[in-house]
Design a protein around this motif. Structure first.
Motif, PDB file in Angstrom:
ATOM      1  N   HIS A  68       9.116   5.979   1.771  1.00  0.00           N
ATOM      2  CA  HIS A  68       7.629   7.084   1.668  1.00  0.00           C
ATOM      3  C   HIS A  68       6.684   6.808   0.375  1.00  0.00           C
ATOM      4  CE1 HIS A  68       5.628  10.903   2.052  1.00  0.00           C
ATOM      5  NE2 HIS A  68       5.666  11.133   0.853  1.00  0.00           N
ATOM      6  N   PHE A  69       7.391   6.361  -0.468  1.00  0.00           N
ATOM      7  CA  PHE A  69       6.503   5.845  -1.857  1.00  0.00           C
ATOM      8  C   PHE A  69       5.790   4.562  -1.827  1.00  0.00           C
ATOM      9  CE2 PHE A  69       8.660   9.880  -3.142  1.00  0.00           C
ATOM     10  CZ  PHE A  69       7.464  10.736  -3.524  1.00  0.00           C
ATOM     11  N   ASP A  70       6.340   3.993  -0.788  1.00  0.00           N
ATOM     12  CA  ASP A  70       5.782   2.316  -0.675  1.00  0.00           C
ATOM     13  C   ASP A  70       4.626   2.184   0.178  1.00  0.00           C
ATOM     14  OD1 ASP A  70       6.028  -0.355  -1.184  1.00  0.00           O
ATOM     15  OD2 ASP A  70       7.703  -0.719  -0.134  1.00  0.00           O
ATOM     16  N   ILE A  71       3.967   1.156   0.107  1.00  0.00           N
ATOM     17  CA  ILE A  71       3.055   1.088   1.211  1.00  0.00           C
ATOM     18  C   ILE A  71       3.354   0.558   2.534  1.00  0.00           C
ATOM     19  CG2 ILE A  71       1.091  -0.932   1.472  1.00  0.00           C
ATOM     20  CD1 ILE A  71       0.990  -1.182  -1.453  1.00  0.00           C
ATOM     21  N   SER A  72       2.814   1.343   3.305  1.00  0.00           N
ATOM     22  CA  SER A  72       3.126   0.894   4.723  1.00  0.00           C
ATOM     23  C   SER A  72       1.994   0.278   5.482  1.00  0.00           C
ATOM     24  CB  SER A  72       3.347   2.284   5.636  1.00  0.00           C
ATOM     25  OG  SER A  72       3.621   2.083   6.846  1.00  0.00           O
ATOM     26  N   PHE A  73       1.900  -1.105   5.403  1.00  0.00           N
ATOM     27  CA  PHE A  73       0.950  -1.992   5.962  1.00  0.00           C
ATOM     28  C   PHE A  73       0.594  -1.592   7.372  1.00  0.00           C
ATOM     29  CE2 PHE A  73       2.544  -4.472   2.376  1.00  0.00           C
ATOM     30  CZ  PHE A  73       1.113  -4.365   1.853  1.00  0.00           C
ATOM     31  N   GLU A  74       1.582  -1.525   8.178  1.00  0.00           N
ATOM     32  CA  GLU A  74       1.555  -1.390   9.856  1.00  0.00           C
ATOM     33  C   GLU A  74       0.668  -0.084  10.065  1.00  0.00           C
ATOM     34  OE1 GLU A  74       4.452  -1.864   8.159  1.00  0.00           O
ATOM     35  OE2 GLU A  74       5.249  -3.811   8.818  1.00  0.00           O
ATOM     36  N   LEU A  79      -4.212   3.029  11.473  1.00  0.00           N
ATOM     37  CA  LEU A  79      -4.908   4.262  11.081  1.00  0.00           C
ATOM     38  C   LEU A  79      -6.410   3.670  11.015  1.00  0.00           C
ATOM     39  CD1 LEU A  79      -2.685   6.359   8.659  1.00  0.00           C
ATOM     40  CD2 LEU A  79      -3.278   6.851  11.077  1.00  0.00           C
ATOM     41  N   GLU A  80      -6.648   2.568  10.450  1.00  0.00           N
ATOM     42  CA  GLU A  80      -7.941   2.096  10.058  1.00  0.00           C
ATOM     43  C   GLU A  80      -8.560   1.675  11.568  1.00  0.00           C
ATOM     44  OE1 GLU A  80     -10.118  -0.957   7.014  1.00  0.00           O
ATOM     45  OE2 GLU A  80      -7.696  -1.233   7.588  1.00  0.00           O
ATOM     46  N   GLU A  81      -7.660   1.134  12.349  1.00  0.00           N
ATOM     47  CA  GLU A  81      -8.177   0.694  13.642  1.00  0.00           C
ATOM     48  C   GLU A  81      -8.615   1.834  14.424  1.00  0.00           C
ATOM     49  OE1 GLU A  81      -5.042  -1.599  15.332  1.00  0.00           O
ATOM     50  OE2 GLU A  81      -5.677  -3.656  14.049  1.00  0.00           O
ATOM     51  N   ARG A  82      -7.924   3.094  14.386  1.00  0.00           N
ATOM     52  CA  ARG A  82      -8.272   4.266  15.128  1.00  0.00           C
ATOM     53  C   ARG A  82      -9.257   5.305  14.441  1.00  0.00           C
ATOM     54  NH1 ARG A  82      -2.302   5.835  17.853  1.00  0.00           N
ATOM     55  NH2 ARG A  82      -2.124   3.735  18.853  1.00  0.00           N
ATOM     56  N   GLY A  83      -9.802   4.611  13.451  1.00  0.00           N
ATOM     57  CA  GLY A  83     -10.932   5.600  12.716  1.00  0.00           C
ATOM     58  C   GLY A  83     -10.280   6.801  12.080  1.00  0.00           C
ATOM     59  N   LYS A  84      -8.827   6.835  11.760  1.00  0.00           N
ATOM     60  CA  LYS A  84      -8.440   8.108  11.202  1.00  0.00           C
ATOM     61  C   LYS A  84      -8.505   8.042   9.833  1.00  0.00           C
ATOM     62  CE  LYS A  84      -5.000   9.179  15.200  1.00  0.00           C
ATOM     63  NZ  LYS A  84      -5.913  10.363  15.396  1.00  0.00           N
ATOM     64  N   THR A  85      -9.588   8.240   9.145  1.00  0.00           N
ATOM     65  CA  THR A  85     -10.016   8.084   7.756  1.00  0.00           C
ATOM     66  C   THR A  85      -9.309   9.031   6.880  1.00  0.00           C
ATOM     67  OG1 THR A  85     -12.181   7.527   8.433  1.00  0.00           O
ATOM     68  CG2 THR A  85     -12.026   7.819   6.094  1.00  0.00           C
ATOM     69  N   ALA A  86      -9.300  10.166   7.222  1.00  0.00           N
ATOM     70  CA  ALA A  86      -8.285  11.136   6.381  1.00  0.00           C
ATOM     71  C   ALA A  86      -7.004  10.946   6.170  1.00  0.00           C
ATOM     72  CB  ALA A  86      -8.506  12.588   6.984  1.00  0.00           C
TER      73      ALA A  86
END
Length: 289
Positions: A68-74, A79-86
Motif C-alpha cells: 500500500h505504501f509502495d509505488i504501484s507503477f502499473e 490511471l494516467e492512460e485513462r485520464g483519471k487525474t484525481a
C-alpha cells in the motif's frame, strides 16, 4: 530544548482476531474506513504532526501494508492512460507522504514487545507510537497535541480520555495531577484495573511520545498473565526514574479495532466525506430508524 521527534512507530503485527473471518488473510490495519485503510489515517496524522519517518512493525500476512505504501507503477500508468487525474494524484500521494520502513515481529507478544522490535530503527532519539485502531478526528492532529506537551516539559507523554463505568477495565489508567488544562503529571499508571481499583477515569489510548530509555524498561518487563509484554508496565517502571505526562486530547476517538466502533467510525467519516455525504445523509434519513 528537547530533541525533536522525527519518527513514529506503528505496531501492526497483531492477528486482528476481533474481525475474523475478515482478517483471516487480510491485515486488520488495511480494513477500509470509507475509502482509506485504517493505517493510512494514522500515517496522515503523523505526517501532519511533523513526523518524517514511519516505522511499521509487521508480521506474517502483512505484505499488503508494504504494498500500500509502495509505488504501484502499473496502477499509476493505467490511471494516467485513462485520464483519471484525481485518482492518480491520490495514489501517488500515498507513496510520497513519508519515508516508510519495516521491521518484523515474529510473534505477537504484546505492544511492549512490538515497540522493542523498532529499537534499531529508532536509535537513540525520542519517538512516537501510534495504534491504527485508534482513529482520532480532531482539528489539531492528536499526535501534535502530545508533541506540544513533550516539547514544553521535555518528558514522555501519553494520550488519555475519560471512560466511565466498567469499560475502564479495558485500558491502562493513570493517576495524575492536572498541571494545566487537559495536561496531567502522572503519579502512577495501571494496566486494565477492575473498576473498584482504577485510580481515575482517565484511560490511555494509542498515542504515545516516548524517549529511548523506554527500550531498557521493556527488556526488563516480565510478560503478563497471557504471556504478553505490556507497554504500560514498562512506562510505569520508567515513571520511577523520570517525569511522565498525559494529555486529554481535543477531538473524538473511535475504537476501530472493535466491530461496533468501526461501524460508528464509518458512518461518521462518511458523513464528513465531500462526495458521499449528501447522498449518504439522505439514505440515513430514509431509513427512519
Amino acid at each position: 530544548m528537547p530533541q525533536r521527534v522525527r519518527k513514529a512507530v506503528f505496531p501492526a503485527a497483531g492477528l486482528g482476531t476481533r474481525f475474523l473471518p475478515a482478517t483471516k488473510a487480510s491485515p486488520k490495519e488495511m480494513l477500509p474506513l470509507v475509502d482509506k485503510p485504517l493505517i493510512q489515517y494514522g500515517v496522515e496524522e503523523a505526517v501532519a504532526s511533523g513526523i518524517e519517518s514511519v516505522i511499521i512493525v509487521t508480521g506474517r500476512g502483512k505484505a499488503a501494508i508494504e504494498d500500500h505504501f509502495d509505488i504501484s507503477f502499473e496502477l499509476e500508468k493505467l490511471l494516467e492512460e485513462r485520464g483519471k487525474t484525481a485518482e492518480l494524484k491520490a495514489t501517488r500521494a500515498i507513496s510520497e507522504m513519508a519515508r516508510v520502513s519495516y521491521v518484523r515481529q515474529r510473534e505477537a507478544l504484546g505492544l511492549g514487545h512490538a515497540v522493542l522490535q523498532a529499537r534499531d530503527l529508532v536509535g537513540d532519539e525520542p519517538f512516537a507510537v501510534m495504534l491504527s485502531d485508534d482513529i482520532i478526528d480532531s482539528e489539531t492532529p492528536a499526535l501534535k497535541q502530545l508533541l506540544d506537551v513533550y516539547e514544553k516539559y521535555d518528558a514522555p507523554v501519553v494520550a488519555v480520555f475519560e471512560v466511565e463505568g466498567e469499560a475502564i477495565s479495558r485500558f491502562g489508567v493513570i493517576d495524575g495531577e492536572e498541571v494545566e488544562a487537559g495536561v496531567y503529571k502522572i503519579r502512577d499508571m495501571v494496566e486494565k484495573p477492575p473498576l473498584p481499583e482504577a485510580p481515575s477515569n482517565m484511560a490511555i489510548i494509542g498515542r504515545y511520545v516516548l524517549t529511548p530509555d523506554i527500550f531498557a524498561e521493556i527488556e526488563n518487563t516480565r510478560p503478563g498473565a497471557i504471556g504478553e509484554i505490556q507497554i504500560t508496565d514498562a512506562m510505569r517502571s520508567l515513571l520511577r526514574k523520570r517525569p511522565f505526562y498525559a494529555v486529554r486530547f481535543e477531538g473524538t476517538r473511535y475504537d476501530a479495532g472493535d466491530k461496533l466502533g468501526f461501524l460508528i467510525a464509518t458512518v461518521q467519516f462518511a458523513l464528513k466525506h465531500e462526495e458521499l455525504a449528501p447522498e449518504f445523509r439522505a439514505y440515513l434519513h430514509a431509513l427512519k430508524i
